[in-house]
Design a protein around this motif. Structure first.
Motif, short mmCIF file in Angstrom:
data_model
loop_
_atom_site.label_atom_id
_atom_site.label_comp_id
_atom_site.label_asym_id
_atom_site.label_seq_id
_atom_site.Cartn_x
_atom_site.Cartn_y
_atom_site.Cartn_z
N ARG A 13 0.71 -1.15 0.03
CA ARG A 13 -0.07 -0.06 0.01
C ARG A 13 0.83 1.40 -0.05
O ARG A 13 0.71 2.44 -0.54
CB ARG A 13 -0.81 0.18 1.17
CG ARG A 13 -2.00 -0.76 0.84
CD ARG A 13 -3.18 -0.51 1.71
NE ARG A 13 -4.13 0.46 0.79
CZ ARG A 13 -5.14 1.10 1.33
NH1 ARG A 13 -5.54 1.23 2.59
NH2 ARG A 13 -5.75 1.96 0.44
N ARG A 17 0.86 4.11 -2.91
CA ARG A 17 0.52 5.46 -2.39
C ARG A 17 1.93 6.41 -2.80
O ARG A 17 1.39 7.52 -3.42
CB ARG A 17 0.43 5.56 -1.00
CG ARG A 17 0.15 6.98 -0.32
CD ARG A 17 -0.31 8.05 -0.98
NE ARG A 17 -1.92 7.66 -1.50
CZ ARG A 17 -2.91 8.26 -0.91
NH1 ARG A 17 -2.73 9.12 -0.23
NH2 ARG A 17 -4.07 7.83 -1.58
N ARG A 20 1.13 7.27 -6.54
CA ARG A 20 0.33 8.16 -6.62
C ARG A 20 0.77 9.63 -6.14
O ARG A 20 0.61 10.22 -7.21
CB ARG A 20 -0.94 7.92 -5.66
CG ARG A 20 -2.07 8.68 -5.62
CD ARG A 20 -2.86 8.61 -6.58
NE ARG A 20 -4.29 9.30 -6.62
CZ ARG A 20 -5.26 8.95 -5.76
NH1 ARG A 20 -5.32 7.88 -5.18
NH2 ARG A 20 -6.52 9.70 -6.01
N ASP A 21 1.51 9.75 -5.22
CA ASP A 21 2.00 10.92 -4.92
C ASP A 21 3.05 11.49 -5.80
O ASP A 21 3.20 12.86 -6.24
CB ASP A 21 2.94 11.03 -3.44
CG ASP A 21 1.82 10.85 -2.21
OD1 ASP A 21 0.74 11.00 -2.38
OD2 ASP A 21 2.39 10.59 -0.91
N ASP B 56 -3.90 2.05 -6.10
CA ASP B 56 -3.99 3.37 -5.31
C ASP B 56 -5.41 4.09 -5.56
O ASP B 56 -5.55 5.41 -5.79
CB ASP B 56 -3.06 4.22 -5.10
CG ASP B 56 -3.13 4.97 -3.79
OD1 ASP B 56 -3.40 4.31 -2.80
OD2 ASP B 56 -3.04 6.34 -3.66
#
Lengths: 314, 134
Positions: A13, A17, A20-21, B56
Protein backbone atom coordinates in the motif's frame (compact mmCIF):
# COMPACT_ATOMS: atom_id res chain seq x y z
CA UNK A 1 7.66 5.17 9.44
CA UNK A 2 8.05 7.16 6.24
CA UNK A 3 6.58 5.86 2.99
CA UNK A 4 10.09 5.07 1.74
CA UNK A 5 10.86 2.97 4.83
CA UNK A 6 7.56 1.14 4.41
CA UNK A 7 8.32 0.51 0.72
CA UNK A 8 11.69 -1.01 1.64
CA UNK A 9 9.86 -3.06 4.23
CA UNK A 10 7.68 -4.59 1.51
CA UNK A 11 4.50 -2.62 2.20
CA UNK A 12 2.43 -2.74 -1.00
CA UNK A 13 0.00 0.00 0.00
CA UNK A 14 2.85 2.37 0.81
CA UNK A 15 4.42 1.70 -2.59
CA UNK A 16 1.09 2.29 -4.35
CA UNK A 17 0.55 5.49 -2.40
CA UNK A 18 4.03 6.79 -3.16
CA UNK A 19 3.44 6.17 -6.87
CA UNK A 20 0.25 8.21 -6.57
CA UNK A 21 2.11 11.03 -4.83
CA UNK A 22 4.73 10.98 -7.59
CA UNK A 23 2.07 11.05 -10.30
CA UNK A 24 0.15 13.84 -8.55
CA UNK A 25 3.44 15.72 -8.18
CA UNK A 26 3.22 16.06 -4.41
CA UNK A 27 6.28 17.79 -2.92
CA UNK A 28 6.53 15.10 -0.23
CA UNK A 29 7.25 12.44 -2.86
CA UNK A 30 10.62 14.04 -3.60
CA UNK A 31 11.96 13.26 -0.12
CA UNK A 32 10.76 9.67 -0.36
CA UNK A 33 12.45 9.29 -3.75
CA UNK A 34 15.67 10.66 -2.28
CA UNK A 35 15.55 7.99 0.41
CA UNK A 36 14.84 5.22 -2.12
CA UNK A 37 17.45 6.25 -4.68
CA UNK A 38 20.38 4.37 -3.06
CA UNK A 39 18.28 1.20 -3.24
CA UNK A 40 17.72 1.41 -7.00
CA UNK A 41 19.75 0.31 -10.00
CA UNK A 42 19.30 -3.44 -9.62
CA UNK A 43 16.30 -4.19 -11.84
CA UNK A 44 16.37 -5.14 -15.51
CA UNK A 45 14.08 -2.73 -17.32
CA UNK A 46 12.31 -3.95 -20.40
CA UNK A 47 10.34 -1.61 -22.65
CA UNK A 48 7.54 -2.61 -25.01
CA UNK A 49 6.32 -0.17 -27.60
CA UNK A 50 4.28 -0.32 -30.79
CA UNK A 51 1.05 0.82 -32.38
CA UNK A 52 -2.35 0.62 -30.60
CA UNK A 53 -3.90 -2.81 -30.83
CA UNK A 54 -0.63 -4.58 -31.67
CA UNK A 55 -1.10 -6.79 -28.62
CA UNK A 56 1.41 -5.18 -26.27
CA UNK A 57 -0.60 -5.80 -23.09
CA UNK A 58 -1.24 -9.43 -23.99
CA UNK A 59 2.48 -9.91 -24.64
CA UNK A 60 3.30 -8.26 -21.30
CA UNK A 61 0.95 -10.73 -19.62
CA UNK A 62 2.85 -13.63 -21.23
CA UNK A 63 6.26 -12.12 -20.47
CA UNK A 64 5.26 -11.71 -16.81
CA UNK A 65 4.21 -15.37 -16.72
CA UNK A 66 7.53 -16.43 -18.31
CA UNK A 67 9.65 -14.50 -15.79
CA UNK A 68 7.51 -15.75 -12.89
CA UNK A 69 8.35 -19.30 -14.03
CA UNK A 70 11.99 -18.35 -13.47
CA UNK A 71 10.98 -17.25 -9.95
CA UNK A 72 11.79 -13.60 -10.59
CA UNK A 73 9.77 -10.72 -9.14
CA UNK A 74 8.13 -8.67 -11.88
CA UNK A 75 6.85 -5.10 -11.93
CA UNK A 76 4.74 -3.68 -14.74
CA UNK A 77 4.18 -0.03 -15.62
CA UNK A 78 1.40 0.21 -18.22
CA UNK A 79 0.75 3.60 -19.80
CA UNK A 80 -2.42 4.72 -21.56
CA UNK A 81 -3.40 8.16 -22.90
CA UNK A 82 -5.06 11.00 -20.98
CA UNK A 83 -7.91 12.85 -22.68
CA UNK A 84 -6.65 16.23 -23.90
CA UNK A 85 -10.15 17.64 -23.29
CA UNK A 86 -11.22 16.39 -19.86
CA UNK A 87 -7.98 15.18 -18.26
CA UNK A 88 -9.66 11.83 -17.66
CA UNK A 89 -8.33 8.50 -18.89
CA UNK A 90 -9.34 4.90 -19.36
CA UNK A 91 -6.45 2.69 -18.36
CA UNK A 92 -7.29 -0.66 -19.90
CA UNK A 93 -3.98 -2.52 -20.14
CA UNK A 94 -4.76 -4.38 -16.95
CA UNK A 95 -7.63 -6.27 -18.61
CA UNK A 96 -5.05 -8.49 -20.32
CA UNK A 97 -2.89 -9.11 -17.28
CA UNK A 98 -5.12 -9.11 -14.25
CA UNK A 99 -4.71 -12.86 -13.79
CA UNK A 100 -1.44 -11.87 -12.08
CA UNK A 101 -3.18 -9.48 -9.69
CA UNK A 102 -3.17 -11.93 -6.79
CA UNK A 103 0.41 -13.10 -7.33
CA UNK A 104 2.44 -11.37 -4.63
CA UNK A 105 5.49 -11.60 -6.90
CA UNK A 106 3.89 -9.23 -9.41
CA UNK A 107 3.06 -5.53 -9.05
CA UNK A 108 1.16 -3.83 -11.86
CA UNK A 109 0.61 -0.10 -12.05
CA UNK A 110 -1.35 1.79 -14.73
CA UNK A 111 -0.31 5.36 -15.51
CA UNK A 112 -2.00 7.98 -17.65
CA UNK A 113 0.17 10.18 -19.88
CA UNK A 114 -1.26 13.38 -18.31
CA UNK A 115 -0.22 15.48 -21.27
CA UNK A 116 3.27 14.08 -21.79
CA UNK A 117 4.25 13.33 -25.36
CA UNK A 118 6.71 10.68 -26.43
CA UNK A 119 4.59 7.68 -25.46
CA UNK A 120 5.35 7.85 -21.75
CA UNK A 121 4.17 9.59 -18.61
CA UNK A 122 6.43 12.06 -16.79
CA UNK A 123 6.29 9.83 -13.72
CA UNK A 124 7.50 6.68 -15.47
CA UNK A 125 11.13 6.79 -14.42
CA UNK A 126 10.28 7.59 -10.78
CA UNK A 127 7.63 4.84 -10.61
CA UNK A 128 10.17 2.41 -12.10
CA UNK A 129 12.60 3.47 -9.37
CA UNK A 130 10.02 2.70 -6.66
CA UNK A 131 9.50 -0.79 -8.14
CA UNK A 132 13.28 -1.20 -8.32
CA UNK A 133 13.54 -0.31 -4.63
CA UNK A 134 10.71 -2.77 -3.88
CA UNK A 135 13.07 -5.45 -5.13
CA UNK A 136 11.52 -6.24 -8.49
CA UNK A 137 14.00 -8.19 -10.64
CA UNK A 138 12.38 -7.31 -13.95
CA UNK A 139 10.31 -4.21 -14.68
CA UNK A 140 8.29 -4.16 -17.88
CA UNK A 141 7.26 -0.73 -19.18
CA UNK A 142 4.47 -0.74 -21.76
CA UNK A 143 4.16 2.58 -23.61
CA UNK A 144 0.92 3.99 -24.97
CA UNK A 145 0.10 2.86 -28.46
CA UNK A 146 2.53 4.87 -30.56
CA UNK A 147 2.79 6.00 -34.14
CA UNK A 148 6.12 6.84 -35.68
CA UNK A 149 7.94 9.25 -33.45
CA UNK A 150 7.37 8.42 -29.79
CA UNK A 151 10.76 7.11 -28.78
CA UNK A 152 11.17 8.14 -25.13
CA UNK A 153 11.14 4.51 -24.02
CA UNK A 154 14.77 4.06 -25.14
CA UNK A 155 16.06 6.33 -22.41
CA UNK A 156 14.15 4.39 -19.73
CA UNK A 157 14.56 0.74 -20.75
CA UNK A 158 17.66 -1.43 -20.96
CA UNK A 159 16.07 -3.46 -23.72
CA UNK A 160 13.43 -2.01 -26.03
CA UNK A 161 11.09 -4.30 -27.94
CA UNK A 162 9.11 -2.86 -30.83
CA UNK A 163 5.89 -4.78 -31.38
CA UNK A 164 4.45 -4.77 -34.90
CA UNK A 165 1.59 -6.65 -36.54
CA UNK A 166 0.99 -7.71 -40.14
CA UNK A 167 -0.74 -5.34 -42.51
CA UNK A 168 0.37 -1.94 -41.26
CA UNK A 169 2.19 -0.85 -44.38
CA UNK A 170 4.78 -1.73 -46.96
CA UNK A 171 8.55 -1.89 -46.72
CA UNK A 172 8.89 1.88 -47.08
CA UNK A 173 7.31 2.18 -43.63
CA UNK A 174 10.01 -0.17 -42.41
CA UNK A 175 12.89 2.06 -43.53
CA UNK A 176 11.49 5.32 -42.16
CA UNK A 177 13.07 7.03 -39.18
CA UNK A 178 11.46 6.78 -35.76
CA UNK A 179 10.32 3.86 -33.66
CA UNK A 180 11.73 1.30 -36.07
CA UNK A 181 15.21 2.58 -35.31
CA UNK A 182 14.95 2.05 -31.57
CA UNK A 183 14.24 -1.67 -31.27
CA UNK A 184 16.75 -4.02 -29.69
CA UNK A 185 14.23 -6.76 -30.43
CA UNK A 186 11.46 -6.70 -33.03
CA UNK A 187 8.26 -8.63 -32.53
CA UNK A 188 5.73 -9.53 -35.20
CA UNK A 189 2.72 -10.34 -33.05
CA UNK A 190 -0.53 -11.93 -34.27
CA UNK A 191 1.75 -14.09 -36.40
CA UNK A 192 -1.12 -16.41 -37.32
CA UNK A 193 -2.52 -13.64 -39.52
CA UNK A 194 -2.03 -13.29 -43.24
CA UNK A 195 1.08 -11.36 -44.15
CA UNK A 196 3.03 -12.12 -40.96
CA UNK A 197 5.89 -13.75 -42.83
CA UNK A 198 6.07 -10.83 -45.21
CA UNK A 199 6.13 -8.29 -42.35
CA UNK A 200 8.87 -10.27 -40.61
CA UNK A 201 10.85 -10.47 -43.85
CA UNK A 202 10.54 -6.73 -44.50
CA UNK A 203 11.71 -5.94 -40.99
CA UNK A 204 14.62 -8.33 -41.32
CA UNK A 205 15.61 -6.74 -44.64
CA UNK A 206 15.46 -3.32 -43.01
CA UNK A 207 17.69 -4.51 -40.16
CA UNK A 208 20.18 -6.10 -42.54
CA UNK A 209 20.65 -2.76 -44.31
CA UNK A 210 22.46 -1.44 -41.25
CA UNK A 211 26.24 -1.57 -41.17
CA UNK A 212 26.94 -2.28 -37.53
CA UNK A 213 30.38 -2.08 -35.98
CA UNK A 214 32.01 -5.43 -35.27
CA UNK A 215 30.65 -6.94 -32.08
CA UNK A 216 27.58 -4.69 -32.06
CA UNK A 217 24.13 -6.04 -31.21
CA UNK A 218 22.10 -7.18 -34.20
CA UNK A 219 18.35 -7.01 -33.51
CA UNK A 220 16.36 -10.05 -34.53
CA UNK A 221 12.73 -10.41 -35.50
CA UNK A 222 10.68 -12.76 -33.34
CA UNK A 223 7.20 -13.95 -34.35
CA UNK A 224 4.64 -14.37 -31.57
CA UNK A 225 0.97 -15.09 -30.98
CA UNK A 226 0.42 -13.35 -27.66
CA UNK A 227 -3.10 -14.61 -27.08
CA UNK A 228 -1.98 -18.26 -27.38
CA UNK A 229 1.44 -17.87 -25.84
CA UNK A 230 3.26 -18.93 -29.02
CA UNK A 231 6.84 -17.69 -29.42
CA UNK A 232 7.12 -16.27 -25.90
CA UNK A 233 10.00 -18.51 -24.90
CA UNK A 234 12.02 -17.40 -27.94
CA UNK A 235 11.15 -13.78 -27.18
CA UNK A 236 12.33 -13.99 -23.56
CA UNK A 237 15.52 -15.75 -24.72
CA UNK A 238 16.13 -12.83 -27.06
CA UNK A 239 15.65 -10.37 -24.15
CA UNK A 240 18.13 -12.35 -22.08
CA UNK A 241 20.61 -12.45 -24.96
CA UNK A 242 20.42 -8.68 -25.27
CA UNK A 243 20.84 -8.28 -21.54
CA UNK A 244 23.98 -10.46 -21.66
CA UNK A 245 25.27 -8.40 -24.57
CA UNK A 246 24.73 -5.19 -22.59
CA UNK A 247 26.64 -6.57 -19.63
CA UNK A 248 29.56 -8.01 -21.61
CA UNK A 249 30.02 -5.15 -24.06
CA UNK A 250 30.10 -2.40 -21.48
CA UNK A 251 27.09 -0.89 -23.18
CA UNK A 252 25.06 -1.28 -19.99
CA UNK A 253 27.23 1.24 -18.18
CA UNK A 254 26.72 3.74 -21.02
CA UNK A 255 22.96 3.20 -20.89
CA UNK A 256 22.86 3.69 -17.13
CA UNK A 257 24.84 6.89 -17.45
CA UNK A 258 22.55 8.22 -20.17
CA UNK A 259 19.56 7.31 -18.04
CA UNK A 260 21.00 9.07 -14.98
CA UNK A 261 21.76 12.14 -17.06
CA UNK A 262 18.25 12.19 -18.44
CA UNK A 263 16.61 11.86 -15.04
CA UNK A 264 18.78 14.71 -13.78
CA UNK A 265 18.07 16.92 -16.82
CA UNK A 266 14.32 16.22 -16.71
CA UNK A 267 14.14 16.97 -13.00
CA UNK A 268 16.20 20.13 -13.42
CA UNK A 269 14.00 21.33 -16.28
CA UNK A 270 10.79 20.72 -14.30
CA UNK A 271 12.10 22.26 -11.10
CA UNK A 272 13.64 25.29 -12.80
CA UNK A 273 10.44 26.01 -14.67
CA UNK A 274 8.21 25.52 -11.64
CA UNK A 275 10.46 27.66 -9.44
CA UNK A 276 11.00 30.53 -11.86
CA UNK A 277 7.47 30.54 -13.24
CA UNK A 278 5.97 30.31 -9.74
CA UNK A 279 8.14 33.23 -8.57
CA UNK A 280 7.32 35.59 -11.46
CA UNK A 281 3.64 34.77 -11.23
CA UNK A 282 3.68 35.47 -7.51
CA UNK A 283 5.53 38.78 -7.93
CA UNK A 284 3.25 40.07 -10.71
CA UNK A 285 6.14 40.06 -13.15
CA UNK A 286 4.37 37.50 -15.33
CA UNK A 287 1.37 39.78 -15.76
CA UNK A 288 3.68 42.68 -16.68
CA UNK A 289 5.32 40.53 -19.32
CA UNK A 290 1.94 39.51 -20.75
CA UNK A 291 0.92 43.19 -20.85
CA UNK A 292 4.18 44.09 -22.57
CA UNK A 293 3.68 41.38 -25.16
CA UNK A 294 0.15 42.58 -25.88
CA UNK A 295 1.38 46.14 -26.46
CA UNK A 296 4.41 44.85 -28.37
CA UNK A 297 6.63 46.87 -26.01
CA UNK A 298 8.61 43.71 -25.30
CA UNK A 299 9.10 40.37 -27.01
CA UNK A 300 9.16 36.83 -25.54
CA UNK A 301 12.92 36.51 -26.11
CA UNK A 302 13.91 39.67 -24.24
CA UNK A 303 11.41 38.92 -21.48
CA UNK A 304 12.99 35.51 -20.85
CA UNK A 305 16.50 36.98 -20.92
CA UNK A 306 15.50 39.59 -18.34
CA UNK A 307 13.87 37.00 -16.07
CA UNK A 308 16.97 34.82 -16.24
CA UNK A 309 19.31 37.78 -15.68
CA UNK A 310 17.57 38.40 -12.37
CA UNK A 311 18.79 35.00 -11.10
CA UNK A 312 22.37 33.94 -10.64
CA UNK A 313 23.15 30.35 -11.61
CA UNK A 314 26.90 30.17 -11.33
CA UNK B 1 2.08 21.58 -10.03
CA UNK B 2 0.62 19.29 -7.37
CA UNK B 3 -2.88 18.10 -8.09
CA UNK B 4 -4.80 15.06 -6.86
CA UNK B 5 -6.71 13.24 -9.56
CA UNK B 6 -9.52 10.83 -8.69
CA UNK B 7 -8.73 7.21 -9.55
CA UNK B 8 -11.54 4.69 -9.93
CA UNK B 9 -11.46 0.97 -10.66
CA UNK B 10 -14.34 -0.19 -12.87
CA UNK B 11 -14.85 -3.90 -13.23
CA UNK B 12 -17.23 -6.81 -13.38
CA UNK B 13 -17.06 -9.46 -10.70
CA UNK B 14 -18.35 -12.97 -11.28
CA UNK B 15 -19.49 -14.74 -14.36
CA UNK B 16 -21.91 -12.55 -16.29
CA UNK B 17 -20.58 -11.35 -19.60
CA UNK B 18 -22.55 -8.15 -20.11
CA UNK B 19 -20.07 -5.29 -19.94
CA UNK B 20 -21.91 -2.56 -21.81
CA UNK B 21 -23.01 -0.85 -18.60
CA UNK B 22 -19.51 -0.99 -17.14
CA UNK B 23 -18.08 0.51 -20.33
CA UNK B 24 -20.63 3.34 -20.33
CA UNK B 25 -19.74 4.14 -16.73
CA UNK B 26 -16.01 3.98 -17.50
CA UNK B 27 -16.53 6.41 -20.37
CA UNK B 28 -18.67 8.76 -18.24
CA UNK B 29 -15.96 8.77 -15.55
CA UNK B 30 -13.30 9.49 -18.16
CA UNK B 31 -15.35 12.43 -19.43
CA UNK B 32 -15.69 13.65 -15.84
CA UNK B 33 -11.88 13.85 -15.65
CA UNK B 34 -11.28 10.73 -13.53
CA UNK B 35 -8.60 8.15 -14.20
CA UNK B 36 -10.40 4.86 -14.72
CA UNK B 37 -8.64 1.55 -14.30
CA UNK B 38 -10.78 -0.83 -16.31
CA UNK B 39 -10.23 -4.48 -15.38
CA UNK B 40 -12.93 -6.03 -17.54
CA UNK B 41 -14.91 -9.22 -17.09
CA UNK B 42 -14.88 -12.22 -14.77
CA UNK B 43 -12.94 -10.76 -11.86
CA UNK B 44 -12.81 -12.46 -8.48
CA UNK B 45 -13.18 -10.31 -5.33
CA UNK B 46 -9.51 -11.05 -4.56
CA UNK B 47 -8.38 -9.83 -8.00
CA UNK B 48 -10.48 -6.68 -7.66
CA UNK B 49 -9.07 -5.83 -4.25
CA UNK B 50 -5.45 -6.61 -5.21
CA UNK B 51 -5.73 -4.43 -8.32
CA UNK B 52 -7.38 -1.62 -6.34
CA UNK B 53 -4.54 -1.60 -3.82
CA UNK B 54 -1.79 -1.66 -6.46
CA UNK B 55 -3.52 1.12 -8.39
CA UNK B 56 -4.21 3.20 -5.24
CA UNK B 57 -7.80 3.94 -6.29
CA UNK B 58 -10.27 6.01 -4.28
CA UNK B 59 -13.35 4.12 -5.45
CA UNK B 60 -14.26 0.67 -6.71
CA UNK B 61 -17.28 0.71 -9.06
CA UNK B 62 -18.64 -2.73 -9.89
CA UNK B 63 -21.33 -3.73 -12.36
CA UNK B 64 -23.33 -6.88 -11.67
CA UNK B 65 -26.16 -8.25 -13.78
CA UNK B 66 -25.92 -11.89 -12.78
CA UNK B 67 -27.99 -11.85 -9.59
CA UNK B 68 -24.97 -12.83 -7.51
CA UNK B 69 -24.66 -9.37 -5.90
CA UNK B 70 -25.55 -10.60 -2.41
CA UNK B 71 -22.54 -12.91 -2.51
CA UNK B 72 -20.01 -10.92 -4.52
CA UNK B 73 -20.34 -7.41 -3.09
CA UNK B 74 -20.00 -8.40 0.59
CA UNK B 75 -17.07 -10.63 -0.45
CA UNK B 76 -15.30 -7.63 -2.03
CA UNK B 77 -15.87 -5.55 1.10
CA UNK B 78 -14.65 -8.25 3.47
CA UNK B 79 -11.56 -8.79 1.33
CA UNK B 80 -10.88 -5.05 1.47
CA UNK B 81 -11.17 -5.21 5.26
CA UNK B 82 -8.90 -8.23 5.43
CA UNK B 83 -6.22 -6.25 3.58
CA UNK B 84 -6.76 -3.16 5.74
CA UNK B 85 -8.04 -1.26 2.70
CA UNK B 86 -11.65 -0.55 3.65
CA UNK B 87 -10.91 3.16 3.23
CA UNK B 88 -11.37 2.52 -0.51
CA UNK B 89 -15.05 3.18 -1.21
CA UNK B 90 -17.21 0.59 -2.92
CA UNK B 91 -20.20 1.30 -5.17
CA UNK B 92 -22.20 -0.94 -7.47
CA UNK B 93 -24.67 -0.80 -10.30
CA UNK B 94 -26.82 -3.28 -12.14
CA UNK B 95 -29.97 -5.31 -11.86
CA UNK B 96 -30.28 -5.26 -8.10
CA UNK B 97 -33.73 -5.56 -6.44
CA UNK B 98 -34.73 -2.70 -4.10
CA UNK B 99 -35.20 -5.21 -1.29
CA UNK B 100 -31.55 -6.23 -1.42
CA UNK B 101 -30.16 -2.70 -1.21
CA UNK B 102 -30.38 -2.12 2.58
CA UNK B 103 -28.58 -5.40 3.26
CA UNK B 104 -25.82 -4.55 0.79
CA UNK B 105 -25.36 -1.09 2.26
CA UNK B 106 -25.09 -2.66 5.71
CA UNK B 107 -22.43 -4.99 4.23
CA UNK B 108 -20.20 -2.07 3.22
CA UNK B 109 -21.45 -0.92 -0.19
CA UNK B 110 -21.61 2.88 -0.10
CA UNK B 111 -24.14 3.32 -2.92
CA UNK B 112 -26.06 1.27 -5.48
CA UNK B 113 -27.47 2.48 -8.78
CA UNK B 114 -30.16 0.57 -10.62
CA UNK B 115 -31.13 0.56 -14.33
CA UNK B 116 -32.39 3.87 -15.72
CA UNK B 117 -30.05 6.04 -13.62
CA UNK B 118 -28.40 8.72 -15.78
CA UNK B 119 -24.62 8.91 -15.86
CA UNK B 120 -24.83 12.53 -14.61
CA UNK B 121 -26.45 11.34 -11.39
CA UNK B 122 -23.70 8.79 -10.85
CA UNK B 123 -20.87 11.24 -11.64
CA UNK B 124 -22.45 13.81 -9.30
CA UNK B 125 -22.65 11.23 -6.54
CA UNK B 126 -18.96 10.40 -7.00
CA UNK B 127 -17.98 14.08 -7.04
CA UNK B 128 -19.79 14.81 -3.79
CA UNK B 129 -18.98 11.59 -1.91
CA UNK B 130 -15.58 10.38 -3.03
CA UNK B 131 -12.52 12.49 -2.41
CA UNK B 132 -8.97 11.55 -3.28
CA UNK B 133 -7.29 10.58 -0.04
CA UNK B 134 -4.85 13.21 1.21
Amino acid sequence: MTLAERVLDGDIRAAARLMRDIDDRMKSAVNELKALYPHTGNAYILGLTGPPGAGKSTLVDQIVAAYRKKDLLVGVVAIDPTSPFTGGAILGDRIRMNRHAEDSGVFIRSLATRGALGGMSRSTMDVVNVMDAMGMDVIVVETVGVGQDEVDIVSTAHTTAVVMVPGLGDDIQAIKAGILEIGDVFVVNKADRDGADRTARELTTMLEMQHPEPGAWLPHVVKTEGARGVGIEALVEEFEAHREYLKNSGHLQRLIEERNAKLFADTLRDELFDTVFGAIRESGRYQQILDGLRERSTDPYSAVEQVLAAHAFS
Amino acid sequence: MAERRLRVLVGKPGLDGHDRGAKIIARAFRDAGFEVIYTGLHQTPEQIVAASIQEDVDLIALSILSGAHNTLLPAVYSTLKEKGAEDIMLMAGGVIPEDDIPGLKAAGVAEIFTPGTSTEVIVDWVRSNVHPRA
